[in-house]
Design an enzyme around this catalytic site. Structure first.
Site, PDB file in Angstrom:
ATOM      1  N   HIS A   1       0.827  -1.201   0.000  1.00  0.00           N
ATOM      2  CA  HIS A   1       0.000   0.000   0.000  1.00  0.00           C
ATOM      3  C   HIS A   1       0.863   1.254   0.000  1.00  0.00           C
ATOM      4  O   HIS A   1       1.990   1.250   0.465  1.00  0.00           O
ATOM      5  CB  HIS A   1      -0.984   0.023   1.171  1.00  0.00           C
TER       6      HIS A   1
ATOM      7  N   HIS B   1       0.715   5.342   1.022  1.00  0.00           N
ATOM      8  CA  HIS B   1       0.043   6.397   1.784  1.00  0.00           C
ATOM      9  C   HIS B   1       0.187   7.709   1.025  1.00  0.00           C
ATOM     10  O   HIS B   1       1.290   8.073   0.615  1.00  0.00           O
ATOM     11  CB  HIS B   1       0.709   6.590   3.155  1.00  0.00           C
TER      12      HIS B   1
END
Length: 143
Positions: free
Chosen positions: A104, A106
């Site tokens: 992932h 951010h």
């Protein structure tokens, strides 16, 4: 310590619809949604739908699609929150700061002179996250 992908991580559960998320963007390959423990207003996560533990085990084609979406959503996040800049974080393995073992990115909108809050600072209000997601979706439509 195992470095295998765990299909029961929280992001895999979000992808399967087992856990709700405030989604801002989705296509066949990626999902972007609000971080429930934001470090700033508008803190958004972008994940691939393909199981990948992190940057180091991901297929390069998955990474290419992920970063293209992170760029598009990042622009919308910056616009939606009238930010001066954007901080992009991507952590790998515990020693690198990773706590959810699904790749992932951010995206954190930043303002000059404003520090980030702690990521473990507690869950954000659902209504606030819903509003932030709507602001980003609107900015995506207007882009």
């Amino acid at each position: 310590m195992s470095t295998a992908y765990d299909p029961d991580n929280i992001f895999a559960k979000i992808l399967r619809g087992e856990i709700p998320a405030h989604k801002v963007y989705e296509d066949d390959d990626t999902l972007a949604f609000m971080d429930v423990m934001p470090q700033a207003e508008g803190h958004t996560l972008v994940i691939p739908k393909t199981p990948s533990r992190g940057l180091l085990d991901a297929d390069p084609a998955v990474l290419a699609r992920l970063i293209a979406v992170a760029q598009r959503v990042g622009r919308a996040v910056k616009t939606a929150f009238e930010a001066d800049g954007l901080t992009v974080f991507q952590y790998n393995e515990p020693a690198g700061g990773q706590t959810v073992f699904h790749l992932h990115v951010h995206l954190v909108p930043r303002r000059e002179g404003v520090s980030l809050t702690r990521h473990e600072g507690g869950m954000a209000d659902n209504a606030v996250l819903a509003d932030h997601a709507e602001r980003i979706r609107k900015a995506l439509k207007e882009a």
